[in-house]
Design an enzyme around this catalytic site. Structure first.
Site, short mmCIF file in Angstrom:
data_model
loop_
_atom_site.label_atom_id
_atom_site.label_comp_id
_atom_site.label_asym_id
_atom_site.label_seq_id
_atom_site.Cartn_x
_atom_site.Cartn_y
_atom_site.Cartn_z
N HIS A 67 4.56 -6.95 -15.05
CA HIS A 67 3.29 -7.14 -15.74
C HIS A 67 3.53 -7.46 -17.22
O HIS A 67 2.88 -8.34 -17.79
CB HIS A 67 2.43 -5.89 -15.58
CG HIS A 67 1.05 -6.01 -16.12
ND1 HIS A 67 0.13 -6.91 -15.64
CD2 HIS A 67 0.43 -5.33 -17.11
CE1 HIS A 67 -1.00 -6.77 -16.32
NE2 HIS A 67 -0.85 -5.82 -17.21
N ASP B 196 4.72 -10.99 -17.59
CA ASP B 196 3.59 -11.89 -17.40
C ASP B 196 2.76 -11.98 -18.68
O ASP B 196 2.38 -13.07 -19.11
CB ASP B 196 2.74 -11.42 -16.23
CG ASP B 196 1.57 -12.34 -15.95
OD1 ASP B 196 1.78 -13.57 -15.86
OD2 ASP B 196 0.44 -11.83 -15.83
#
Length: 83
Positions: free
Chosen positions: A54, A57
């Site tokens: 995450h 990203d």
């Protein structure tokens, strides 16, 4: 987004400040990522968690969005001012 909003309001000094601040933060985040990659390359393996994926990203999205924001600010700079 703040840089784009400032450019839309024709406040290009604020737009540039916001871009600069974003780029400084991205440099710090990129260094942290590079440190993690270096550790991995040196054989110090880490568990890849959803949080790590995450964060990667978010970093890549932030870099891309900052690049796009710079282009949009430049477009606003070239547009004639509304009367």
């Amino acid at each position: 987004m703040e840089a784009i909003s400032a450019a839309k309001a024709r406040d290009f000094s604020i737009a540039e400040e916001k871009i600069t601040t974003a780029e400084e933060s991205l440099i710090q985040a990129h260094h942290a990522q590079t440190d993690m990659l270096t550790q991995e390359a040196q054989g110090n393996h880490m568990n890849v968690t959803l949080l790590a994926v995450h964060s990667q990203d978010h970093l890549m999205t932030s870099i891309s969005f900052t690049d796009l924001a710079k282009e949009i600010v430049e477009i606003y700079r070239e547009l004639p001012a509304k009367n």
